[in-house]
Design an enzyme around this catalytic site. Structure first.
Site, PDB file in Angstrom:
ATOM      1  N   PRO A 225       0.777  -1.239   0.000  1.00  0.00           N
ATOM      2  CA  PRO A 225       0.000   0.000   0.000  1.00  0.00           C
ATOM      3  C   PRO A 225       0.807   1.286   0.000  1.00  0.00           C
ATOM      4  O   PRO A 225       0.226   2.364  -0.090  1.00  0.00           O
ATOM      5  CB  PRO A 225      -0.810  -0.120   1.293  1.00  0.00           C
ATOM      6  CG  PRO A 225       0.069  -0.925   2.185  1.00  0.00           C
ATOM      7  CD  PRO A 225       0.793  -1.896   1.312  1.00  0.00           C
ATOM      8  N   ASP A 248       1.123   1.377 -11.498  1.00  0.00           N
ATOM      9  CA  ASP A 248      -0.126   2.080 -11.237  1.00  0.00           C
ATOM     10  C   ASP A 248       0.146   3.441 -10.619  1.00  0.00           C
ATOM     11  O   ASP A 248       1.223   3.690 -10.046  1.00  0.00           O
ATOM     12  CB  ASP A 248      -1.005   1.263 -10.290  1.00  0.00           C
ATOM     13  CG  ASP A 248      -1.592   0.028 -10.960  1.00  0.00           C
ATOM     14  OD1 ASP A 248      -1.533  -0.047 -12.198  1.00  0.00           O
ATOM     15  OD2 ASP A 248      -2.090  -0.854 -10.238  1.00  0.00           O
ATOM     16  N   LYS A 270      -4.820   4.556 -13.587  1.00  0.00           N
ATOM     17  CA  LYS A 270      -6.246   4.264 -13.690  1.00  0.00           C
ATOM     18  C   LYS A 270      -6.902   4.783 -12.413  1.00  0.00           C
ATOM     19  O   LYS A 270      -6.489   4.447 -11.312  1.00  0.00           O
ATOM     20  CB  LYS A 270      -6.495   2.766 -13.827  1.00  0.00           C
ATOM     21  CG  LYS A 270      -5.986   2.192 -15.133  1.00  0.00           C
ATOM     22  CD  LYS A 270      -6.641   0.874 -15.475  1.00  0.00           C
ATOM     23  CE  LYS A 270      -6.462  -0.156 -14.392  1.00  0.00           C
ATOM     24  NZ  LYS A 270      -7.138  -1.418 -14.713  1.00  0.00           N
ATOM     25  N   GLY A 301      -0.350  -1.637  -6.960  1.00  0.00           N
ATOM     26  CA  GLY A 301      -0.507  -1.356  -5.542  1.00  0.00           C
ATOM     27  C   GLY A 301      -1.160  -2.512  -4.815  1.00  0.00           C
ATOM     28  O   GLY A 301      -1.975  -3.245  -5.379  1.00  0.00           O
ATOM     29  N   GLY A 302      -0.784  -2.703  -3.544  1.00  0.00           N
ATOM     30  CA  GLY A 302      -1.352  -3.790  -2.761  1.00  0.00           C
ATOM     31  C   GLY A 302      -0.933  -5.133  -3.292  1.00  0.00           C
ATOM     32  O   GLY A 302       0.234  -5.375  -3.593  1.00  0.00           O
ATOM     33  N   ASP A 303      -1.911  -6.042  -3.418  1.00  0.00           N
ATOM     34  CA  ASP A 303      -1.666  -7.354  -4.003  1.00  0.00           C
ATOM     35  C   ASP A 303      -2.372  -7.413  -5.348  1.00  0.00           C
ATOM     36  O   ASP A 303      -3.541  -7.034  -5.458  1.00  0.00           O
ATOM     37  CB  ASP A 303      -2.188  -8.466  -3.087  1.00  0.00           C
ATOM     38  CG  ASP A 303      -1.942  -9.844  -3.681  1.00  0.00           C
ATOM     39  OD1 ASP A 303      -0.876 -10.418  -3.394  1.00  0.00           O
ATOM     40  OD2 ASP A 303      -2.798 -10.334  -4.440  1.00  0.00           O
ATOM     41  N   THR A 331      -1.821  -6.838   0.801  1.00  0.00           N
ATOM     42  CA  THR A 331      -2.999  -6.122   0.348  1.00  0.00           C
ATOM     43  C   THR A 331      -3.364  -4.996   1.307  1.00  0.00           C
ATOM     44  O   THR A 331      -3.051  -5.046   2.506  1.00  0.00           O
ATOM     45  CB  THR A 331      -4.177  -7.080   0.144  1.00  0.00           C
ATOM     46  OG1 THR A 331      -5.220  -6.394  -0.542  1.00  0.00           O
ATOM     47  CG2 THR A 331      -4.688  -7.616   1.471  1.00  0.00           C
ATOM     48  N   ALA A 332      -4.040  -3.985   0.789  1.00  0.00           N
ATOM     49  CA  ALA A 332      -4.268  -2.749   1.535  1.00  0.00           C
ATOM     50  C   ALA A 332      -5.038  -2.981   2.829  1.00  0.00           C
ATOM     51  O   ALA A 332      -4.720  -2.379   3.864  1.00  0.00           O
ATOM     52  CB  ALA A 332      -5.020  -1.749   0.653  1.00  0.00           C
ATOM     53  N   MET A 383     -11.716   1.145  -2.467  1.00  0.00           N
ATOM     54  CA  MET A 383     -12.144   2.090  -3.511  1.00  0.00           C
ATOM     55  C   MET A 383     -13.590   2.557  -3.310  1.00  0.00           C
ATOM     56  O   MET A 383     -14.363   2.647  -4.265  1.00  0.00           O
ATOM     57  CB  MET A 383     -11.981   1.442  -4.896  1.00  0.00           C
ATOM     58  CG  MET A 383     -10.538   1.086  -5.219  1.00  0.00           C
ATOM     59  SD  MET A 383     -10.340   0.127  -6.743  1.00  0.00           S
ATOM     60  CE  MET A 383     -10.797  -1.523  -6.174  1.00  0.00           C
ATOM     61  N   GLY A 412      -2.981   4.977   3.828  1.00  0.00           N
ATOM     62  CA  GLY A 412      -2.507   4.023   4.825  1.00  0.00           C
ATOM     63  C   GLY A 412      -1.078   3.576   4.614  1.00  0.00           C
ATOM     64  O   GLY A 412      -0.636   3.360   3.488  1.00  0.00           O
TER      65      GLY A 412
END
Length: 496
Positions: A225, A248, A270, A301-303, A331-332, A383, A412
């Protein structure tokens, strides 16, 4: 250069170690790995050394020290607490022209034992000449994180094929090109993936083929993240091997700073309502650069497999016969909740977790609101900043109490992280009041109330410190206990 680097073959060669304590044990363990024939002079032994002596892996000499022990040995290590004996051993070795190491006495040493990174048969040694051994160990730890464990297998494979490679590619520049393909292309990738038979077949195919550059490949990498410290070791290696990085918008600058400096970096931004690069456009870029023979990192980003459309990208690559591998990311929901001091599960509050995405009306219409409104579970909503009023009304309408705690975590794990708390009945109003912007993650459930008492990173949460009982639909706040800020608590932790 103060010291001349040297790797010694001690297989079946006699070596003397004077000392039987913990330090001597460490030195002897390394010598056993080198298959030396070891004689140990010591009056007392550690349990491990005694076990090795009982197993005849080392020869024990427990009589008073006799200088004849140095006859015919190739190497001597003095590791006793007796300074006089250490100096005597060093002098005797010097007079016989035998290399000697006296532990923690660099002035008496004619060789130094380096910090070692073992990827047998590949070995990397780091020495400070005895001046700063802790620095050498620190550098070893850092290099360990950069060097994949498959390098040993890769070196063994190269050794197995070496004569054939020289015959096939007598021209030096051509041979260098072949080795670059061998060490950075499909063969290395297959070994990292734990497929040695396929790696050997790929190496044989490469050896039999004309000297043409190997095909490109794609590594799908989860960047986490934002905090670069959460990047995995494999992800870091992929970034340093990449020719092209398609990243991203939400990948942090700190993460990108860890990448290979001369890699081409292409932002494929995006954003909800503002798709600067379509998914088809990203697919086209992946295909273009991979077919050009480039090592491509698709950095997400994240996973990449949690609301990241990573599966779609792999399906596209598979359809076009582009080799790929995947490096998961944190993941976030997991990382942001942890940095906000929120356990996603807690036996007193939540026995399950659901991750959902709410970036547009179409995705909202597919959600099972009755299931999401169940009690004693935690919701992690990705999101969802633009759809918070709908989330709030739908969940309450399907039975989730308006007093349910929430935490909105903006940016975060980053230095500008903000955590806004409250109750479900206040969600949309609080988001507007605090001007919450993307990227932000919503955590909904009783565990979110722990953000105030367990906060440890960044600024203190904004909002109420606790919520009223489930029966109070208004969620009136209770008094906030005095506490140190997140930054001061974190500083205190670092000082310990």
């Amino acid at each position: 250069m103060k010291l001349y680097p040297l790797f010694a073959d001690l297989t079946n060669r006699p070596v003397l170690v004077v000392g039987g304590g913990a330090v001597a044990e460490r030195k002897i363990a390394a010598l056993l790995g080198a298959q030396a024939h070891i004689t140990v002079h010591a009056l007392t032994l550690t349990p491990q050394l005694q076990a090795w002596a009982d197993e005849a892996r080392i020869t024990l000499h427990s009589e008073p020290f006799d200088e004849r022990l140095l006859d015919a040995v190739w190497l001597v290590i003095a590791a006793t607490s007796d300074d006089a004996l250490n100096r005597r051993v060093a002098a005797l070795a010097e007079s016989r022209r035998i290399f000697v190491n006296v532990v923690d006495e660099s002035a008496l040493c004619s060789f130094h034992v380096p910090a070692v990174i073992d990827r047998a048969p590949l070995t990397i040694a780091i020495s400070s000449g005895g001046d700063a051994p802790m620095l050498a160990r620190l550098l070893r730890e850092r290099l360990e994180s950069l060097l994949d464990h498959s390098l040993g297998a890769l070196a063994s494979l190269a050794a197995r094929l070496r004569k054939r490679i020289r015959l096939r590619h007598p021209d030096l520049s051509e041979r260098r090109s072949f080795y670059e393909d061998l060490f950075t292309g499909p063969v290395a990738r297959l070994l990292r993936q734990g497929q040695p038979e396929r790696a050997l077949a790929a190496a044989e195919q490469l050896l039999a083929s004309s000297p043409i550059r190997a095909a490109g490949s794609v590594v799908l990498v989860g960047a986490g993240p934002g905090d670069p410290g959460l990047l995995t070791l494999r992800a870091l290696r992929a970034l340093n091997e990449a020719d092209v990085i398609l990243h991203d918008r939400l990948v942090s600058a700190e993460v990108l700073d860890l990448a290979r400096r001369d890699a081409d970096r292409i932002e494929v931004a995006k954003q909800a309502g503002h798709h600067h690069t379509t998914q088809d456009g990203i697919h086209a870029l992946l295909l273009e650069h991979a077919r050009a023979g480039k090592r491509v990192v698709r950095l997400k980003g994240g996973d990449p497999f949690v609301f990241g459309r990573g599966g779609e990208e792999l399906e596209f690559l598979r359809e076009h016969d582009i080799p790929f591998e995947v490096v998961p990311g944190i993941t976030a929901a997991v990382a942001c909740a942890a940095y906000a001091g929120i356990p996603l599960t807690h036996r007193d509050h939540a026995q399950s977790v659901r991750f959902v995405t709410a970036h547009c009306k179409a995705s909202m219409d597919t959600l099972d609101w009755s299931a999401l409104a169940q009690e004693r579970q935690t919701l992690g909503v990705y999101m969802g900043v633009g759809e918070l009023p709908t989330l709030q009304s739908k969940l309450i309408a399907h039975g989730r109490a308006a007093s349910t705690p929430f935490a909105l975590i903006e940016n975060g794990t980053r230095q500008n992280q903000r955590v806004i708390t409250g109750t479900l009945g206040q969600l949309a109003e609080r988001a507007v009041a605090y001007a919450v912007k993307s990227p932000a993650l919503l955590i909904l459930g009783e565990v979110a109330a722990l953000a105030h008492s367990l906060a440890w990173f960044g600024r203190s949460p904004l909002g109420t410190s606790a919520v009223a009982s489930r029966g109070d639909a208004q969620g009136k706040p209770l008094p906030v206990p005095a506490r140190r800020s997140g930054r001061s608590r974190l500083a205190a932790i670092h000082r310990q």
